[in-house]
Design an enzyme around this catalytic site. Structure first.
Site: not given
Ligand code: GAR
Length: 196
Positions: A14, A90, A93, A107, A109
């Site tokens: 992302n 992850m 906060l 954020n 999610h």
């Molecule tokens: C993504 O799917 C994001 O939505 C999730 O972690 C992944 C990160 O992928 N976020 C959470 O679960 C937040 N609690 P990336 O490092 O390839 O962007």
């Protein structure tokens, strides 16, 4: 232009999409990518994109969240971002940290909030027999995975989906949604964006 800091814990796909989106007449630019994991793959990808990086390992703080966040806030405040994007960050906060950045922190999610806050969103959606899943970008407020919704994108849950297969389908939509929401937010538009 507005300054954007991106916080991550993992591979940073992302983050890459956000950084790549901030070109041309985009109202913002990336000024810092930071991780709580010095070995996060996303830091290498940010370096390769020419974005300054910082890491504050949470482990030596042994659960002392305020102390960790004080350390985290050092490089962050120095970068003086107008907008902070959590992108696969992850660590939970505290309200104290969130309040410093409230109204300026986003954020992403991997669920259709308010459903499935927290972890293991895809396994829980499949287990519940959902026919639809997706992702949400929201403003960060002190409650976990709460805060005004700025955008959502939806995908079908298909027969035979495993959590990994569904996660990949959702992640592809995250890569569309987050840059679109960031650009709107940077232009002052907080109306929720609903992608199909
Ligand atoms: C993504 O799917 C994001 O939505 C999730 O972690 C992944 C990160 O992928 N976020 C959470 O679960 C937040 N609690 P990336 O490092 O390839 O962007």
């Amino acid at each position: 232009s507005l300054r954007v800091a991106i916080l991550l814990s993992g591979g940073g796909s992302n983050m890459v999409k956000l950084v790549e989106s901030m070109t041309g007449d985009h109202p913002a630019r990336p000024v810092l990518v930071m991780s709580n994991d010095p070995a996060a793959g996303g830091l290498d990808r940010a370096r390769a994109l020419g974005v300054p990086v910082a890491a504050v390992d949470h482990k030596p703080f042994r659960g002392d969240r305020p102390a960790f966040e004080e350390a985290l806030n050092g490089p962050l405040a120095e970068a003086a971002p107008d907008i902070v994007c959590l992108a696969g960050f992850m660590r939970v906060l505290t309200a104290g940290f969130v309040s410093r950045w409230q109204g300026r922190m986003l954020n992403i999610h991997p669920s259709l909030l308010p459903k499935y806050r927290g972890l293991h969103t895809h396994a829980r959606a499949i287990e519940a027999g959902e026919t639809e899943a997706g992702c949400t970008v929201h403003e960060v407020t002190p409650e976990l995975d709460e805060g005004p919704i700025l955008g959502q994108a939806r995908v079908p849950v298909l027969a035979g989906d495993t959590p990994d297969v569904l996660a990949a389908r959702v992640l592809a939509r995250e890569h569309e949604l987050y840059p679109a929401v960031l650009e709107r937010f940077a232009r002052g538009n907080r109306a929720p964006l609903h992608l199909p």
